[in-house]
Design an enzyme around this catalytic site. Structure first.
Site, PDB file in Angstrom:
ATOM      1  N   SER A 131      37.428  -0.525 -21.980  1.00  0.00           N
ATOM      2  CA  SER A 131      37.174  -1.672 -21.111  1.00  0.00           C
ATOM      3  C   SER A 131      38.323  -2.673 -21.074  1.00  0.00           C
ATOM      4  CB  SER A 131      35.898  -2.391 -21.569  1.00  0.00           C
ATOM      5  OG  SER A 131      35.968  -2.719 -22.930  1.00  0.00           O
ATOM      6  N   VAL A 181      44.263  -4.339 -25.769  1.00  0.00           N
ATOM      7  CA  VAL A 181      44.187  -5.179 -26.959  1.00  0.00           C
ATOM      8  C   VAL A 181      45.607  -5.647 -27.289  1.00  0.00           C
ATOM      9  CG1 VAL A 181      43.520  -5.339 -29.383  1.00  0.00           C
ATOM     10  CG2 VAL A 181      42.195  -3.904 -27.818  1.00  0.00           C
ATOM     11  N   ASP A 211      28.972   4.343 -30.400  1.00  0.00           N
ATOM     12  CA  ASP A 211      30.308   4.920 -30.274  1.00  0.00           C
ATOM     13  C   ASP A 211      31.025   4.882 -31.622  1.00  0.00           C
ATOM     14  OD1 ASP A 211      32.324   6.219 -28.950  1.00  0.00           O
ATOM     15  OD2 ASP A 211      33.264   4.399 -28.181  1.00  0.00           O
TER      16      ASP A 211
END
Length: 897
Positions: free
Chosen positions: A623, A626, A747
């Protein structure tokens, strides 16, 4: 001297080194003449020869037995030559010797023969500094009752106790027995040696208490007992009033230093370092004696230094480091002009440092090591000319940096409050080898004259406010091996001359540098050297990670220059207009950012936003990307955080929005040591940011499967893997059983297990997490979530979610830790779980070490444990070729750990 030995020049009694009595040669003294030839037998034709000194030459034969024929020889000095072999057993043939026998500093080996003691009138026997590795005849030496000096030191004799027979040598003035493997205690018989002036028993294995008679000896001046294993306390009544030097360092003495020591009127040197002494120093130490040196380092001493330590202005050395001394330095030090060495580091001293010690004209001070205290005050305008080493690190000195000169070799002033600029005049310290001004408040630019420091090995100016460009002169420091300019405000390009340097350590991170990194540093050895300089770039994607490729410079032909100049004015106008619009839009955007904290923060949203740059991203997920951002005030110490950036784009549905809200909702409320900490979230109309604690060691996936890429030194050992597994299990256990309502991660995989500097593991990435609104009930999902290879087989068919799907995924992680294989390698068995089950079916109890990862195979003590965990997982976890339900497998892989 030998050049004048010519009868035509003068009679032989006038030759250099020759002594005569009534024209007859009685003495030959030829030291330092580089004589190499053996002694001729004819030397003993000199029937009246009584004195022979051939010391400090290059004689290298065995002991010259030709001297046996010198029947009147009373004094023999063959020291400091290269005589070798064993001493002959019939040394007593030199029967006339009754004054002096010196064979020290040669290469004699073996035993000292008993005949050495058959010279009853001998006054000096010096056999030190040879290679005697056998025994010495203690009984025979003890018969030399006229001895005044005895030295057997610096020989590797067989270990033996200090001979009681030496107590018969009551006329001894000098007894030197250091470094000769003496064991046991000092015998009481030596108390009869009442004429001793020097007693040296250092560098042996003596033990027990130092006898009282030593501390009360009437004539003893020099006492060396250091580097032994003496225990107990120092005699409280030290009344040996002639003591000049007391050296008992490196023992195991306890108790306090008796006040009676301060009353010894002739004491100049006291060394008690490396013991276990406690309490304070005698309060009037230095007042009643001409004290020149004090060494009491590495003890448990406390209190203040005695006020009168330099009362008699003779003190040249103080070493009291590694104790708990406190308070201000005594005022007597302010005028202690003979002081050369002041070593006070690792104590609790405070107050202003005496300004008199900085006096330039009269000061003899050359070494000042006062680091790790709480001294305050300012430094002088100019340091004394004869300073060679100055270390004031970790104190509270303030004010400007002084001009430096003279003999300075090491300057360390890290972690103080020094301000101002580095002086431009550095020519006076051109021989300095180490220069550390890090963690201060230094500003201004780096002086161009820094290039004169051609002998510099290490320089550290990190964590200051230094600005401007890096001088090209750094590139000419050919012996430089350590360079740290990090956490400043340096700008501009890194000089190309840096390519000439051969650095073992380089840190230019956390500055504002631009342009291409010098090519010689574009390799993994310097991967951490340039972090948080968003505008740096590299020439190739195969060099440093996380830096963009530099754009190629366009080649402008002469014909194009005119066209380019014609368009400059239009371009400038366009840029100005664009920048005005951009500034207005940026101001609006900053005003629209909303920060929601979940912990106490030491940074603002502006710290995060200003640090974001595409060049500093450290990874990407489902998504968003980082980034690693340095926040806070660099001078006072900021912190590193990880920022996950989730963009809202019109061509995507609401899924990313849900991911963001899920992670914020869950992590904002979780408090557990094995779950990554969400510090805050920052959102605007265009982007959403999650700010986490930074995990320095990255993910477990990187350590298992990408070691070469991240440049780690070696694979994880089994104890570390086991610790990671336990930490991960604890994090999941907290989510499943201690959260209300329970949380399913959905996950769990090695890439979502992050590691701190101590390899403590934390669960991360909750974008797929689901809060079970009704504890104990399964939740259905409209689409499969998770990562192939980690998902339970039945999950894809039933779309039912409970905490047991996390346990299944955790089992796959555990198999990764054991085997080193990836969860899904696309091979014959498609997944690690299937491969493991197949291996277990085929081999049964015959599993071999080749199943294990390379990091475990070489650890023979852990192989059996790792295979046992593998068997337990396969037996319980994957039983019946995946026909078992998740419920039957849920605790199988947690039981072995």
């Amino acid at each position: 001297m030998l050049g004048r030995w010519n009868s035509a020049y003068a009679p032989h009694c006038n030759w250099g080194g020759i002594a005569c009595t009534k024209c007859s040669v009685t003495g030959i003294s030829l030291p330092n003449q580089t004589i190499v030839k053996p002694l001729p037998p004819s030397i003993c034709l000199l029937k009246n020869l009584t004195h022979l000194d051939l010391s400090y030459n290059n004689l290298s034969t065995s002991f010259p037995t030709v001297l046996y024929n010198c029947s009147n020889l009373k004094y023999l000095d063959l020291s400091n030559n290269a005589f070798a072999g064993q001493l002959p057993s019939d040394l007593d043939h030199l029967s006339a010797l009754f004054e002096h026998l010196n064979l020290s500093s040669n290469r004699f080996t073996g035993n000292i023969p008993p005949s050495i003691g058959w010279f009853p009138r001998l006054k000096s026997l010096l056999l030190d500094t040879n290679q005697f590795d056998g025994r010495y005849p203690a009984e025979d030496i003890g018969n030399l009752l006229d001895l005044e000096a005895l030295t057997l030191a610096a020989n590797p004799f067989e270990p033996a106790p200090l001979p009681v027979e030496f107590g018969r040598l009551t006329r001894l003035v000098l007894l030197w027995l250091s470094d000769m493997n003496i064991t046991g205690e000092i015998p009481e018989s030596l108390s009869s040696l009442r004429e001793l002036n020097l007693l040296d028993l250092s560098w042996n294995n003596l033990e027990g208490k130092i006898p009282t008679w030593i501390w009360q000896h009437k004539k003893l001046q020099i006492l060396y007992l250091h580097t032994n294993r003496f225990t107990g306390e120092i005699e409280p009544n030290v009344s040996a009033l002639n003591l000049v030097e007391i050296v008992v360092s490196v023992n195991e003495l306890t108790g306090t230093i008796p006040p009676s020591i301060e009353l010894l009127p002739k004491l100049t040197d006291i060394r008690l370092s490396d013991n276990m002494l406690s309490g304070s120093l005698p309060p009037e130490l230095g007042k009643h004696s001409p004290l020149t040196n004090l060494e009491v380092s590495n003890n448990n001493l406390s209190g203040e230094l005695p006020e009168h330590l330099c009362f008699n202005r003779k003190l040249y050395g103080i070493a009291v480091f590694n104790n708990s001394f406190s308070g201000k330095l005594p005022s007597s030090l302010d005028g202690c002009y003979l002081l050369q060495n002041l070593v006070l580091y690792n104590n609790i001293f405070s107050g202003e440092f005496p300004q008199g010690l900085w006096t330039v004209v009269t000061n003899q001070l050359s070494t000042v090591m006062i680091q790790n205290n709480s001294f305050s005050g300012t430094l002088p305008t100019k340091l004394p000319w004869n300073f060679t080493r100055l270390d004031i690190s970790n104190n509270r000195f303030s004010g400007p940096i002084p001009t430096m000169g003279g003999k300075m070799e090491v300057l360390r002033a890290a972690n103080n409050l020094l301000s101002g600029e580095i002086p431009w005049d550095l020519t006076g310290i051109s021989q300095v080898t180490e220069f550390d001004l890090s963690r201060n408040q230094i500003s201004g630019s780096l002086p161009m004259t820094i290039g004169v420091l051609t002998r510099l090995n290490a320089i550290n100016l990190s964590r200051n406010h230094i600005s401007g460009n890096i001088p090209a002169a750094f590139g000419f420091m050919t012996v430089l091996t350590i360079l740290d300019l990090s956490s400043n405000k340096l700008s501009g390009e890194i000089p190309k001359d840096f390519n000439k340097l051969k650095l073992n350590f380089l840190n230019l991170s956390m500055n504002q540098l631009t342009g291409e990194i010098p090519t010689s540093f574009q390799n993994k050895a310097y991967e951490q050297s340039f972090l948080f300089n968003p505008c740096l770039c590299v020439s190739s994607s195969n060099s440093l990670q996380n830096f963009p490729i530099c754009r190629a410079k366009a080649n402008i032909s002469n014909g194009a220059i005119t066209c380019a100049l014609a368009g400059i004015m239009l371009l400038v106008l366009a840029v100005i207009g664009f920048m005005l619009l951009r500034r207005k839009k940026r101001t609006q955007d900053h005003l629209s950012w909303k920060l929601t904290p979940f912990h106490a923060l030491h940074f603002t949203e502006n710290d995060i936003l200003s640090g974001l740059c595409e060049q500093i991203w450290i990874g990407s997920g489902r998504s968003g990307k980082v980034y690693c951002v340095y926040t806070g005030d660099r001078a006072s110490g900021g912190m590193m955080v990880a920022v996950k950036k989730i963009w809202n784009m019109q061509n995507l549905d609401n899924k990313l929005e849900k991911d963001f809200l899920a992670e914020v909702q869950i992590l904002g409320e979780i408090r557990h040591t094995n779950i990554v900490k969400l510090l805050c979230c920052i959102s605007s109309s265009e982007a959403k940011l999650l700010v986490y604690e930074y995990m320095e060691n990255g993910s477990l996936h990187q350590w298992l499967h990408q070691r070469e890429r991240i440049g780690v030194p070696g694979p994880l050992d089994w104890p570390t893997r086991l610790k990671i597994a336990i930490d991960s299990a604890r994090g999941l256990c907290y989510m499943h059983h201690h959260c209300s309502p329970p949380i399913v991660h959905r996950d769990v995989k090695s890439a979502n297990i992050l590691l701190d500097p101590n390899f403590r593991a934390k669960m991360a990435d909750f974008g797929l997490a689901k809060v079970l609104l009704r504890a104990g009930e399964d939740e259905s999902f409209s689409a499969i979530a998770g990562t192939f290879g980690y998902m339970a087989p039945e999950y894809g068919h039933q779309l039912k979610v409970n905490e047991k799907i996390d346990v299944y995924s955790f089992g796959v992680v555990l198999l990764e830790l054991i085997t080193g294989r990836v969860a899904n390698d696309g091979g014959e068995y498609y997944s690690l779980a299937q491969w493991s089950w197949k291996q277990y079916q085929e081999r049964g109890n015959g599993l071999s070490v080749d199943l294990l990862d390379e990091g475990i195979r070489d650890q023979s003590s852990h192989v059996e444990d790792a295979l046992e965990v593998f068997c337990t997982c396969c037996d319980l976890y994957w039983r019946a070729a995946f026909s078992a339900t998740i419920n039957e497998r849920c605790t199988a892989c947690t039981s072995p750990i």
